[in-house]
Design an enzyme around this catalytic site. Structure first.
Site, PDB file in Angstrom:
ATOM      1  N   LYS A 120     149.304 -12.930 109.372  1.00  0.00           N
ATOM      2  CA  LYS A 120     148.870 -12.387 108.093  1.00  0.00           C
ATOM      3  C   LYS A 120     147.352 -12.265 108.186  1.00  0.00           C
ATOM      4  O   LYS A 120     146.636 -13.267 108.202  1.00  0.00           O
ATOM      5  CB  LYS A 120     149.272 -13.301 106.938  1.00  0.00           C
ATOM      6  CG  LYS A 120     148.950 -12.701 105.582  1.00  0.00           C
ATOM      7  CD  LYS A 120     149.601 -13.505 104.471  1.00  0.00           C
ATOM      8  CE  LYS A 120     149.469 -12.824 103.131  1.00  0.00           C
ATOM      9  NZ  LYS A 120     148.098 -12.576 102.713  1.00  0.00           N
ATOM     10  N   LYS A 301     159.243 -10.819 108.683  1.00  0.00           N
ATOM     11  CA  LYS A 301     159.920  -9.664 108.086  1.00  0.00           C
ATOM     12  C   LYS A 301     161.290  -9.475 108.726  1.00  0.00           C
ATOM     13  O   LYS A 301     161.451  -9.779 109.915  1.00  0.00           O
ATOM     14  CB  LYS A 301     159.113  -8.378 108.349  1.00  0.00           C
ATOM     15  CG  LYS A 301     157.694  -8.403 107.845  1.00  0.00           C
ATOM     16  CD  LYS A 301     156.892  -7.185 108.310  1.00  0.00           C
ATOM     17  CE  LYS A 301     155.478  -7.241 107.733  1.00  0.00           C
ATOM     18  NZ  LYS A 301     154.571  -6.236 108.247  1.00  0.00           N
ATOM     19  N   CYS A 435     111.709 -33.783 119.889  1.00  0.00           N
ATOM     20  CA  CYS A 435     110.545 -34.654 119.795  1.00  0.00           C
ATOM     21  C   CYS A 435     109.788 -34.522 121.117  1.00  0.00           C
ATOM     22  O   CYS A 435     110.407 -34.464 122.182  1.00  0.00           O
ATOM     23  CB  CYS A 435     111.005 -36.100 119.602  1.00  0.00           C
ATOM     24  SG  CYS A 435     109.657 -37.282 119.736  1.00  0.00           S
TER      25      CYS A 435
HETATM   26  S1  IVH Z   1     153.372  -6.342 105.074  1.00  0.00           S
HETATM   27  C1  IVH Z   1     155.580  -4.529 101.512  1.00  0.00           C
HETATM   28  N1  IVH Z   1     152.128  -7.481 107.058  1.00  0.00           N
HETATM   29  O1  IVH Z   1     149.031  -9.424 102.747  1.00  0.00           O
HETATM   30  C2  IVH Z   1     154.994  -5.523 102.398  1.00  0.00           C
HETATM   31  N2  IVH Z   1     151.073  -7.474 104.959  1.00  0.00           N
HETATM   32  O2  IVH Z   1     149.652 -10.984 100.365  1.00  0.00           O
HETATM   33  C3  IVH Z   1     153.596  -5.237 102.655  1.00  0.00           C
HETATM   34  N3  IVH Z   1     148.865  -8.535 104.948  1.00  0.00           N
HETATM   35  O3  IVH Z   1     149.170  -6.744 100.584  1.00  0.00           O
HETATM   36  C4  IVH Z   1     152.869  -6.185 103.404  1.00  0.00           C
HETATM   37  N4  IVH Z   1     148.816  -9.038 107.073  1.00  0.00           N
HETATM   38  O4  IVH Z   1     147.525  -6.605 102.537  1.00  0.00           O
HETATM   39  C5  IVH Z   1     152.094  -7.173 105.754  1.00  0.00           C
HETATM   40  N5  IVH Z   1     151.143  -8.423 108.915  1.00  0.00           N
HETATM   41  C6  IVH Z   1     151.101  -8.106 107.628  1.00  0.00           C
HETATM   42  C7  IVH Z   1     150.004  -8.437 106.824  1.00  0.00           C
HETATM   43  C8  IVH Z   1     150.036  -8.105 105.487  1.00  0.00           C
HETATM   44  C9  IVH Z   1     148.167  -9.076 105.934  1.00  0.00           C
HETATM   45  C10 IVH Z   1     148.418  -8.445 103.549  1.00  0.00           C
HETATM   46  C11 IVH Z   1     148.734  -7.149 102.890  1.00  0.00           C
HETATM   47  C12 IVH Z   1     149.503  -7.521 101.654  1.00  0.00           C
HETATM   48  C13 IVH Z   1     149.115  -8.924 101.457  1.00  0.00           C
HETATM   49  C14 IVH Z   1     150.109  -9.698 100.613  1.00  0.00           C
END
Ligand code: IVH
Length: 697
Positions: A120, A301, A435
């Site tokens: 993330k 996912k 020093c």
């Molecule tokens: S998928 C519909 N994958 O996290 C699903 N989001 O807290 C969309 N983000 O708005 C998100 N890394 O901006 C996805 N590998 C990743 C991500 C990611 C960061 C962010 C994204 C999202 C937010 C949600």
């Protein structure tokens, strides 16, 4: 004047956008789980600063601004998203992840076919619209339904090409961020512009991305995490993208020349089982501190389009994906004071005293400030709100002041004019101030260190005794210990015959320590115990070490081009001390090591040793045959047996020796599937190397 505390005038659109991002992040954390990085007062001040700027610059108001709905929608010219940009639901641990996955499978009425596991990314969500292969528009997430057009940033974002490989019309989604190097550069540019720095990479990216009028250009980075065809698009490509598994969509994205995390150590993977998902979560978490960009969790996912379609969407987030959140490594707190200490090598180092703040599992009260240049570069002031960063075993460090939270009560940090330890002058010719007396300034600290258990291991030589000898002029450094006579010692107060004889025996024994420990005793800047062992094993003799130039020193693993010249300079400075040690008959060789032959790079020895090229971590209290060994002695033992001793568990760890009361390292090793053995099992494995490990010849 009102009674309200004064607020900082935000310098420009970039500062304004950064302030908005800090406020938005803080509010989000506050409402999500109460972990806001700002106290109420600071938040209030920040929002009032934002408000003031908006009143003066109505044309710059951002739709994401926390100052209310007044401007959102109207003033900003929002762009509607073709498909809403949703959020993600969170889990905070393995159990919650299992519960969530079970929920998805209940909904599907069958197991999920495969999971995709990826980092993330801790940046700002962006939608990049490509038309016939050309980058046409960049839109922020905004409220999820509509965002701001930030197309002005096109051309400044690494990883987001102006043209795709194929002339396709598609929307790429991903995260805009700043890498560590880009953040450093951006801070330097801002510093040159108005004397301030950005608070952290995320708010710096936000500030930079949203600025239209740019007094200076800062580079950003894009990592893609999805591709969406327009819902009305009936082309073959659109049809294909809608049907491909997520993992294959990402392969296609990368093939178009767009950056994904594929080439990073945290690349997305497909996991068949939840156990493998967990394992990958552990791996990503373990490597996080070493990444050159920020991640704040792991996204899991459903990989197959069919599984995603069946799981469907909630109002806020998809049901087929979840964010496994990792603990924050950065918080905002107050810089209360700066302490200056002269270390045993004479280096004068500032240390930040902070308002205690909980960070990554522990309470942080002190943080490193490196040196004076670092303080000036960051423009730090006493009383500043500062971002404090801590990751894994790393010593917490002050990243930057949050200039938008200044009240006007901040005071300059007093820089010492003389050595805080002895009052003599400071040599400020290098970044690291020293020093002028160098090591002699804190001779007592150097000697205490040298005679310590992991170096010369001279038993019965306590601090007060060393002080007594220094005061009596019997010694000036630790090499002088080897020339002490019985009469001299007996002449000291509270020194009887027995203690004198015992001490002389202990000193005599210390002469026979292996080179690795003698070298460690020197306290060469930039080298600790394990580096000393590596140097000693590499060169085998003190003569070979002293003959080495920076290039030769660099052949030692872990000694880069920055440290190598320091080691060479230190050895020159320490030459009289080393000469004295040689004269005293102190051992200057490393048992079992052979010096590198001329022109040869690294000596590869020990492939047949039991721990050959294994990274081994020790945790908890040792028992059985290892009970008496210090951590350093355990590390020596590991290295004698061909292994590499490490202090933290990571994906690269091959073995964990877990004694009694092993805590988080054991837990982490379990998550990562690292082999765990008891001290007794380990002793059985490396028993043959045990006798040598205490350093007694
Ligand atoms: S998928 C519909 N994958 O996290 C699903 N989001 O807290 C969309 N983000 O708005 C998100 N890394 O901006 C996805 N590998 C990743 C991500 C990611 C960061 C962010 C994204 C999202 C937010 C949600």
């Amino acid at each position: 004047m009102s009674d309200a505390p004064p607020l900082t005038v935000l310098a420009d659109d970039t500062a304004y956008a950064e302030a908005v991002q800090l406020a938005v992040d803080s509010a989000a954390a506050y409402y999500a789980d109460g972990t806001s990085t700002l106290d109420d007062d600071a938040y209030d001040r920040l929002v009032r600063g934002i408000q003031a700027y908006e009143e003066e610059h109505p044309e710059s108001v951002l739709s994401s601004s926390p100052t209310g709905k007044v401007a959102a929608g109207a003033a900003v010219g929002d762009v509607a998203h073709t498909v809403p940009m949703l959020s993600l639901d969170n889990v905070f641990g393995a159990e919650q992840l299992v519960d969530w996955a079970a929920g998805v499978e209940r909904r599907l009425g069958r197991p999920v076919t495969a999971w995709s596991v990826e980092p993330k990314l801790d940046g700002l969500a962006i939608s990049a619209r490509y038309q016939h292969g050309r980058l046409a528009q960049l839109i922020t997430r905004g409220d999820g339904n509509a965002g701001e057009d930030v197309s002005h940033a096109i051309g400044t974002i690494v990883g987001l090409p102006d043209r795709l490989a194929d002339p396709v019309t598609v929307e790429l989604r991903g995260e805009i961020m700043m890498t560590a190097a880009q953040f450093e550069q951006a801070c330097a540019k801002r510093q040159a512009h108005d004397g301030t720095t950005f608070a952290n990479p995320r708010s710096a990216a936000a500030g930079t991305l949203r600025t239209r009028e740019r007094p200076y250009v800062c580079e950003l980075t894009f990592f893609g995490y999805g591709a969406l065809p327009n819902p009305d698009d009936t082309s073959e490509l659109a049809r294909r993208l809608r049907q491909l598994p997520h993992s294959e969509v990402m392969t296609w994205v990368a093939g178009q020349g767009v950056q994904t995390t594929a080439a990073t150590p945290v690349a997305g993977i497909v996991a068949e089982t939840l156990d493998r998902v967990q394992e990958r979560v552990g791996e990503i978490a373990a490597i996080r501190p070493e990444l050159p960009f920020g991640i704040d969790g792991i996204v899991i996912k459903c990989d197959l389009a069919a599984d995603q379609a069946e799981a469907g969407f909630g109002s806020r987030a998809p049901r087929w994906a979840i964010a496994y959140k990792l603990p924050a490594t950065e918080k905002i707190t107050k810089l209360l004071a700066v302490e200056w200490n002269t270390g045993r090598t004479g280096v004068i180092a500032p240390r930040a005293v902070l308002e205690p703040v909980e960070l990554d599992g522990s309470v942080v009260t002190y943080a490193t400030l490196h040196n004076v240049a670092d303080i000036t570069r960051r423009g730090l002031m006493l009383g500043d709100s500062v971002t404090v960063y801590k990751a894994g075993d790393v010593i917490p460090r002050v990243e930057a002041p949050v200039v938008h939270l200044r009240t006007g009560d901040e005071r300059p940090i007093e820089i010492p004019k003389v050595c805080p330890s002895c009052g003599d002058a400071i040599d400020a010719t290098q970044e690291r101030w020293r020093c002028v007396r160098g090591r002699t300034c804190r001779a007592i600290a150097s000697i205490i260190y040298a005679v310590g258990r992991d170096q010369l291991d001279i038993e019965g030589l306590a601090e007060n005794r060393i002080k007594q000898m220094l005061d009596a002029g019997l010694i000036a450094d630790f090499a002088d210990l080897f020339f002490l006579t019985r009469e001299q010692l007996l002449g000291l107060e509270r020194m009887g015959e027995t203690s004198t004889d015992n001490l002389l025996t202990a000193i005599e024994q210390a002469k026979t320590r292996p080179l690795s420990r003698i070298f460690a005793a020197l306290g060469v800047r930039g080298t600790g115990r394990s580096m000393s062992r590596r140097i000693a094993r590499h060169f085998a003799t003190m003569d070979a070490i002293r003959a080495a130039d920076a290039e030769a020193i660099q052949q030692v693993e872990g000694l880069g081009s920055e440290k190598a010249p320091v080691v060479v300079a230190e050895l020159i400075e320490l030459a009289p001390l080393v000469d004295k040690l040689v004269q005293a008959g102190v051992n200057m060789t490393e048992p079992g090591a052979t010096p590198p032959a001329e022109g040869q790079e690294t000596v590869q020895v020990g492939a047949e040793l039991p721990l050959a090229s294994m990274s081994v971590v020790v945790t908890g209290a040792m028992t059985g045959p290892l009970a008496a060994l210090s951590r350093n002695e355990m590390n020596e033992l590991i290295e004698r047996a061909g292994g590499k001793a490490s202090s933290s568990v990571s994906a690269r760890t091959a073995l964990l020796v877990a004694g009694e009361k092993a805590g988080s390292k054991r837990a982490k090793a379990e998550t990562l599937g690292v082999r765990i053995v008891s001290p007794e099992e380990f002793a059985a494995q490396v028993g043959a190397f045990l006798q040598q490990s205490t350093g007694d010849a």
